[in-house]
Scaffold this active site. Structure first.
Site, PDB file in Angstrom:
ATOM      1  N   GLY A 113       0.798  -1.220   0.000  1.00  0.00           N
ATOM      2  CA  GLY A 113       0.000   0.000   0.000  1.00  0.00           C
ATOM      3  C   GLY A 113       0.831   1.270   0.000  1.00  0.00           C
ATOM      4  O   GLY A 113       1.833   1.390  -0.719  1.00  0.00           O
ATOM      5  N   GLY A 169      -3.765  -4.561   1.955  1.00  0.00           N
ATOM      6  CA  GLY A 169      -4.972  -5.129   2.541  1.00  0.00           C
ATOM      7  C   GLY A 169      -4.866  -6.621   2.751  1.00  0.00           C
ATOM      8  O   GLY A 169      -5.280  -7.159   3.782  1.00  0.00           O
TER       9      GLY A 169
END
Length: 403
Positions: A360, A384
């Site tokens: 991310g 995630g």
């Protein structure tokens, strides 16, 4: 799960191999601003092509609403993949239509094609098993073998991730095999001290992983926008800083649990504040000051951890045996508020332990701030997915690759 090494050992020459990659790269005006996810799938694609497979690469990009949208086309990603491979890559203008069928049929042994964005078809993300299955059937008609290598999507129960592997002989690609091996080091074979640095905007995104880590980590270092909900839970004024008021009771409970379980949960002792959020495009210097974390003015917002916190966090990482970092410490996209994230990244490099950057924004920060990616133990492609794995959840895309 079987891996691509076993597939290659059996031979793939002439076979159509469907590679579910993660080419969900950031775009600005059609230009890729970070090609890290494309480079991550290169070893799998190159190995298959070199072995004579007809490689069909598929991915999603962004969140189109189940219909074609030029803003989310994979054409730029396909072009970049071709550049990195050093050979032409065919591009199909649809997912399972005439263009896809003709493009795949036209492949010679060792050639690569990329299908258009899978999410242009509503069956990809449908919650209806039959609709998702019907789309998976159409995708299966394009291939003889399935290789899952889109780690950033394995936490999604989508047609190309979950349903398609059940319809074809299936294997894990190099990237997924590597990611799973790394995550096992964070859950099953942990060298201590185990230090976790968590940042990012919303504390709600991290509560479940904090819940799990309170029983496993030795130290938790909190930064980013989520830190202000923790500071509020301690009774401090946080001004106009990012705050999830509804999460304060849960955060207060975690602070208490950490104390009871002997886990060091550290919060910023000072922060960089400003009366307004910076213009990230301008990059011009802004009005900002450093204050103690318990003295944030009512009309200011915290945008980065301060120098004392940077020093404190670096000291807590200095002797780590294992480090997992997910989420920037501040608004790293602006130079006035990037020093906290930069300090944590540098502390990971200086740490003697096994260091994992959890995908991310953390991975983007490493590249944006000019660090050598190869100097870290591992940089994940799925923020995630990494978090959900650490939470102890079953990830659909990994479960689908198990026999």
């Amino acid at each position: 799960m079987k891996t691509i090494d076993e597939l290659l050992a059996d031979g793939v020459s002439g076979k159509r191999v469907f590679v579910r990659a993660d080419l969900n790269v950031p775009l600005a005006g059609g230009t890729i601003t970070d090609d890290g996810r494309i480079r991550a799938v290169l070893p799998t694609v190159r190995a298959l092509a070199d072995a004579g497979a007809k490689v069909v690469v598929a991915s999603h990009l962004g969140r189109p609403k189940g219909a074609p949208d030029p803003a989310f086309s994979l054409a730029p990603a396909a072009a970049r993949l071709g550049e990195l491979l050093g050979s032409g890559v065919a591009f199909a203008a649809d997912t399972v239509g005439r263009s896809a069928a003709d493009t795949v049929a036209g492949l010679s042994d060792g050639q690569v094609a990329v299908l258009e964005n899978l999410r242009f078809n509503p069956g990809e993300t449908s919650k209806d098993d039959a609709e998702r299955g019907a789309f998976a059937d159409q995708l299966a008609a394009l291939a003889d073998v399935y290789v899952g290598d889109g780690f950033g999507a394995v936490h999604r129960k989508h047609a190309s991730v979950y349903d398609l592997p059940a319809r074809l002989p299936h294997y894990a690609g190099h990237l997924i095999a590597t990611e799973v091996g790394v995550l096992k080091k964070l859950t099953e074979d942990v060298k201590r001290p185990y230090v976790v640095a968590l940042g990012g905007a919303k504390v709600s995104d991290k509560l479940a992983v904090i819940d799990q880590l309170l029983g496993k980590a030795d130290r938790l270092l909190i930064g980013g926008g989520m830190a202000y909900t923790f500071l509020k839970a301690q009774g401090h004024e946080v001004g106009i800083s990012l705050l999830q008021e509804d999460q304060v009771p849960a955060v207060a409970e975690y602070l208490q649990r950490a104390q009871e379980q002997g886990v060091e949960l550290l919060l910023p002792v000072d922060v960089v504040v400003s009366p307004e959020f910076p213009d990230l495009k301008a990059k011009a210097s802004t009005e900002h000051t450093v204050v103690d974390a318990d003295e944030i003015p009512a009309d200011q917002e915290g945008l980065d951890i301060g120098p004392k916190t940077r020093e404190l966090y670096a000291s807590k990482l200095a002797d780590a045996g294992t480090v997992f970092w997910n989420g920037p410490m501040g608004v790293f996209e602006h130079p006035d508020y990037a020093e906290g994230t930069q300090a944590v990244a540098q502390a990971l490099l200086d740490s003697p332990g096994f260091t994992v950057v959890g995908g991310g924004d953390s991975a983007a920060a490493v590249r944006t701030l000019g660090f050598d990616e190869n100097a870290f133990g591992h940089i994940s492609t799925g923020g995630g997915a990494s978090l959900e794995y650490l939470e102890g959840k079953t990830l659909p895309g990994l479960a689908a690759l198990e026999d």
